[in-house]
Design a protein around this motif. Structure first.
Motif, mmCIF file in Angstrom:
data_model
loop_
_atom_site.group_PDB
_atom_site.id
_atom_site.type_symbol
_atom_site.label_atom_id
_atom_site.label_comp_id
_atom_site.label_asym_id
_atom_site.label_seq_id
_atom_site.Cartn_x
_atom_site.Cartn_y
_atom_site.Cartn_z
ATOM 1 N N ASP A 1 41.099 83.996 -21.687
ATOM 2 C CA ASP A 1 42.393 84.356 -22.264
ATOM 3 C C ASP A 1 42.593 85.849 -22.093
ATOM 4 O O ASP A 1 41.730 86.647 -22.484
ATOM 5 N N LYS B 1 44.267 87.837 -23.646
ATOM 6 C CA LYS B 1 44.375 88.557 -24.914
ATOM 7 C C LYS B 1 43.042 88.662 -25.647
ATOM 8 O O LYS B 1 42.971 89.245 -26.734
ATOM 9 N N LYS B 2 41.982 88.087 -25.088
ATOM 10 C CA LYS B 2 40.684 88.089 -25.750
ATOM 11 C C LYS B 2 39.621 88.736 -24.873
ATOM 12 O O LYS B 2 39.802 88.875 -23.670
#
Length: 255
Positions: free
Chosen positions: A102, A104-105
């Motif tokens: 991901d 965003k991670k």
């Protein structure tokens, strides 16, 4: 980046800092992501290598901080491989890998490679298998070893060795076939640059076989699978090649 009718290509801005050499870049979840690299070509120690990642998309005016690798290992000359699990970032020189699921991670640490090696070639092959071939070990010995990683089943194994030791070579895959070509079998002198092409069928136990040679001796090139056809791009070549190849590793030859 898609080029619409009557539109201009939207190029990303320059990377921050004057030197970002030997980094790896991949397109994932509508972002360009670039990780690692050298910040100072005169210093190949950990203090001059970059362990951070940056990301950019077409709506951004500048590069932004990207996912964290959560590791203090330097990240130089690495590879990025898209799989169904996400993007694997693999640095054979340090034997480390990371999985990005991901944007965003942070990344998740992955398994270590069996052999630490420089100037190898890494590809995704049949299924989500990742194959690392050739290169040089930390003592500058040329390698013919090949490793396969299956991250779904979380295992690794050694494949049959190459017929030629080679590094700085190109590799790709077509179906169950793994193809390596070019590179050098030693130093970058004329008589050690390779034009040989080797093919391994992952569904066969017969080992590597020689295929028709490249039209010239090449290293530092890139080979891609374009709709089932292999295309060799770029590289450096020998203008006055020798007539003979380096000796084949006969112990690896299969009928």
């Amino acid at each position: 980046m898609k080029l619409e009718n009557n539109s201009r290509c939207n190029f990303p801005p320059d990377l921050p800092g004057s030197k970002w050499g030997d980094h790896t870049t991949v397109f994932f979840q509508r972002h360009l992501i670039t990780c690692g690299g050298l910040t100072d070509y005169s210093n190949y120690t950990g203090t001059s290598t970059n362990i951070t990642c940056l990301k950019w998309n077409k709506n951004s005016s500048q590069w932004m901080d990207g996912p964290n690798m959560r590791n203090d290992k330097w990240f130089y000359g690495a590879f990025a491989v898209n799989t169904s699990l996400g993007v694997w970032f693999i640095d054979p020189s340090n034997g480390v890998s990371y999985l990005l699921k991901d944007i965003k991670k942070d990344m998740e640490p992955g398994p270590h490679t069996n052999t630490r090696r420089w100037y190898s070639c890494v590809i995704k092959a049949f299924g989500d298998s990742i194959i690392i071939s050739g290169g040089q070990d930390l003592y500058n010995n040329d390698l013919d070893s090949v490793e396969l990683y299956d991250h779904h089943m979380n295992f690794s194994r050694n494949l049959p060795p190459l017929l030629f030791t080679r590094h700085s070579h190109a590799c790709s895959s077509v179906g169950t076939l793994v193809v390596v070509s070019g590179g050098t079998s030693g130093s970058y002198s004329d008589d050690l640059i390779l034009d040989t092409v080797e093919v391994l069928d992952l569904m066969s136990s017969s080992g590597w076989k020689l295929f028709p040679k490249l039209p010239r001796r090449l290293y530092y090139g890139v080979m891609v699978n374009l709709r089932g056809k292999l295309v060799y791009i770029g590289g450096q070549y020998i203008p006055n090649p020798p007539e003979t190849d380096p000796p084949i590793n006969m112990s690896n030859q299969h009928e």
